[in-house]
Design an enzyme around this catalytic site. Structure first.
Site, mmCIF file in Angstrom:
data_model
loop_
_atom_site.group_PDB
_atom_site.id
_atom_site.type_symbol
_atom_site.label_atom_id
_atom_site.label_comp_id
_atom_site.label_asym_id
_atom_site.label_seq_id
_atom_site.Cartn_x
_atom_site.Cartn_y
_atom_site.Cartn_z
ATOM 1 C CG HIS A 202 37.308 19.337 21.631
ATOM 2 N ND1 HIS A 202 36.824 20.437 22.320
ATOM 3 C CD2 HIS A 202 36.250 18.784 21.004
ATOM 4 C CE1 HIS A 202 35.520 20.520 22.112
ATOM 5 N NE2 HIS A 202 35.140 19.543 21.319
ATOM 6 C CG ASP A 203 35.672 21.439 18.380
ATOM 7 O OD1 ASP A 203 35.733 20.207 18.214
ATOM 8 O OD2 ASP A 203 34.743 22.003 18.980
ATOM 9 C CG ASP B 42 28.475 20.509 21.780
ATOM 10 O OD1 ASP B 42 29.683 20.727 21.610
ATOM 11 O OD2 ASP B 42 27.759 19.962 20.928
ATOM 12 C CG ASP C 161 31.194 19.219 26.482
ATOM 13 O OD1 ASP C 161 30.245 19.830 25.967
ATOM 14 O OD2 ASP C 161 32.361 19.278 26.046
ATOM 15 C CD GLU D 84 31.038 24.820 20.510
ATOM 16 O OE1 GLU D 84 31.980 24.622 19.739
ATOM 17 O OE2 GLU D 84 30.090 24.024 20.622
HETATM 18 C C1 GLC Z 1 30.875 21.295 19.220
HETATM 19 C C2 GLC Z 1 31.963 20.400 19.745
HETATM 20 C C3 GLC Z 1 32.489 19.561 18.626
HETATM 21 C C4 GLC Z 1 31.374 18.718 18.099
HETATM 22 C C5 GLC Z 1 30.147 19.562 17.720
HETATM 23 C C6 GLC Z 1 28.936 18.714 17.577
HETATM 24 O O1 GLC Z 1 31.330 22.205 18.307
HETATM 25 O O2 GLC Z 1 32.947 21.164 20.374
HETATM 26 O O3 GLC Z 1 33.575 18.781 19.003
HETATM 27 O O4 GLC Z 1 31.794 18.006 16.966
HETATM 28 O O5 GLC Z 1 29.841 20.517 18.697
HETATM 29 O O6 GLC Z 1 28.520 18.235 18.835
#
Ligand code: GLC
Ligand code: CA
Length: 565
Positions: A330-331, A201, A100, A257
């Site tokens: 995980h979100d 991320d 990540d 992402e």
């Molecule tokens: C992304 C991650 C999440 C995190 C956010 C800030 O969306 O998947 O878990 O809280 O970024 O880093």
């Protein structure tokens, strides 16, 4: 355009959230040695790549998404030696590791930020986004993703710094070439160690519109930064530079992402020409049930909308870019509890149906830990059970301002909160589901006695075996990886039916999203042909589907993939 073959198109990725996967030393927190001990389990499942949520040194304000040292391991997770052992064992088993990469922001405890906040002329000052206040208030009206304003005042220099997430996650200033060089150096360092890819991320947020204009004010009272940060003006330039300087030098799998990404934008991020990334995580299908106060509601996902969105991504990226396929991470709350049916009666069958529906599409599938067991949302009964900064802050803010009542808000975070995905992995029916011998950092779902890996690995009709088969089929049938996609019955609110086509072969995928019996018309072009059931959640591989004339009769949540050669 001719579809180029690539190993990352033929792979299945498994996401590990280390804190919740397996605890090896009884402190209640999952760790690297815990993961190493479970690699054989993942080999058995048949996945190719692990996406490892952050394991870097971090004070843990956002469970590791706030990194204070990119070249060290979080103490609670182990040491760099533990990491190296995990990587070596994974490689021995033929499993790749995707790291990540969290570089929109760092932790406020990262050495760069510690320096940056010291003085306006510090050499790291421009590593972050500092601005003067406006009329004694924040530089603009943006709200942060985790509640409150997106700016924090720092007394030492009398300026504000930007943080789109928590105030312990200051945003890096990508306009500064030194920031980019520092990030690229760090990436090279990991690549030289032998890692196999990056999940990036919130990478769509790294380029902010100059001037940082006020955003449209929403229910929370803050302005929305998305219009000025998501897919910003220089994001493609930055990623192309990253690609030239780092990614193109190694054989990697990369996924960005990208909240707020459209199909048009995705064609640039994930272009088949390979100038940026392999694929993106888009959010349209996750956000269908969003609403006025962000995602906090109890809305259901309408199947027709879901089909429309998934199909748009399938057909529009075909030949031009590449899709990622996911229901869970995980979100997100567990998809099984969101659009499947997590009741005793239909849990397994609907978990298998959801797996079929996703894994037979074009793209690289991602399995989130526990999804392969049909793990469900957690039955929250009190606020004390929540750990996630997002849910806790949202609860405080929206109830505090009287925007949502405490009862309603409790309901919403229970249904949509990220902790639903973060409860410990359910390994067996021993205390704490075999996750830890100590006391877990977040409660274990009480349904672990029925839902656990040990029981499922001993039973061939389990969700685990079904996922194993889905993953295997992708290796055995090119049509699943490379075939074209066509949506059938777009208006049905109960059935998701689609057809894949490849070199004269057809693959019919039928998925019922209802707890009622129903029928599905067989497409005209297939009526004369006899198909072979590749997979079925009602065990119809030998008998074929139940059909009457031109129709297939379907049981509740029935799913099947039928190959016509
Ligand atoms: C992304 C991650 C999440 C995190 C956010 C800030 O969306 O998947 O878990 O809280 O970024 O880093
Ligand atoms: Ca531990």
């Amino acid at each position: 355009m001719k579809m180029e073959r690539a190993w990352w198109k033929e792979s299945v990725v498994y996401q590990i959230y280390p804190r919740s996967f397996c605890d090896s030393n009884g402190d209640g927190i999952g760790d690297l040695n815990g993961i190493t001990g479970k690699l054989d389990y993942l080999k058995e499942l048949g996945i190719d790549v692990i996406w490892l949520s952050p394991v870097y040194q971090s004070p843990g304000d956002d469970n590791g998404y706030d990194i204070s040292d990119y070249r060290n391991i979080m103490k609670e997770f182990g040491t760099m030696e533990d990491y190296d052992r995990m990587l070596a064992k994974a490689h021995e088993l033929g499993i790749k590791i995707m790291m990540d990469l969290v570089v929109n922001h760092t932790s406020d405890e990262h050495a760069w930020f510690v320096e940056s906040r010291k003085s306006e002329d510090n050499e790291y000052r421009d590593y972050y986004i500092w601005r003067d206040g406006k009329d004694g208030k924040e530089p603009n009206n943006w709200g942060s993703c985790f509640g409150g304003p997106a700016w924090e005042y720092d007394e030492r220099t009398g300026q504000y710094y930007l943080h789109l997430f928590s105030k312990k996650q200051p945003d890096l200033n990508w306009e500064n070439p030194k920031v980019r060089e520092s990030v690229f150096d760090m990436m090279v360092w990991w690549c030289e160690k032998g890692i196999d890819g990056f999940r990036m991320d919130v990478i769509s947020l790294i380029s902010k519109c100059p001037g940082l204009p006020d955003g449209a004010v929403g229910k929370s009272g803050y302005g929305d930064f998305a219009a000025y940060c998501a897919n910003g003006p220089r994001v493609h330039e930055y990623l192309q530079e990253m690609n030239r300087k780092v990614l193109s030098k190694y054989d990697l799998i990369t996924v960005g992402e990208c909240s707020g990404v459209t199909v048009e934008e995705a064609k640039r991020y994930a272009s088949a020409s390979g100038e940026e990334l392999n694929m993106v995580f888009q959010f349209e299908h996750m956000d269908i049930d969003g609403g006025e106060s962000f995602k906090w509601n109890h809305n259901k996902i309408p199947l027709t909308e879901l089909k429309k969105i998934m199909s748009k991504w399938q057909t529009e990226l075909a030949g031009k870019a590449w899709n990622s396929l996911y229901w869970c991470n995980h979100d997100q709350p567990r998809m099984l509890s969101r659009i499947g049916n997590d009741s005793q009666e239909y849990r397994e069958v609907s978990a298998k149906m959801l797996g079929t529906c996703l894994h037979m599409m074009q793209g690289t599938p991602y399995v989130y830990q526990g999804e392969e067991l049909g793990m469900t949302n957690y039955p929250f009964t009190s606020l004390e059970e929540f750990r996630d900064i997002e849910s806790i802050n949202a609860y405080r803010e929206l109830t505090g301002k009287g925007i949502v009542s405490p009862e309603e808000m409790f309901d919403y975070i229970s249904y949509k909160g990220r902790d639903n995905a973060r409860t410990p992995m359910q390994w067996d029916d021993s205390p704490q589901a075999g996750f830890t011998t100590g006391s877990p950092w977040i409660p274990v779902n009480p349904n672990y006695r029925e839902i656990n890996a040990k029981e499922q690995m001993e039973r061939e009709t389990s969700v685990f075996y079904y996922y194993k088969k889905l993953i295997r089929l992708r290796k055995d049938y090119e049509i699943i990886v490379y075939g074209d996609y066509e949506l059938l019955l777009p208006d049905s609110g109960e059935l998701y039916v689609y057809l894949r086509s490849y070199q004269g072969e057809k693959l019919l995928v039928v998925c019922s999203y209802t707890d009622q019996e129903t029928v599905c018309e067989i497409p005209k072009e297939l009526r004369e042909r006899t198909g072979k059931v590749l997979i079925s959640n009602y065990g119809r591989e030998e008998t074929g589907l139940e059909s009457a004339g031109d129709k297939i009769a379907l049981k509740p949540y029935e799913a099947a993939a039928v190959l016509y050669t």
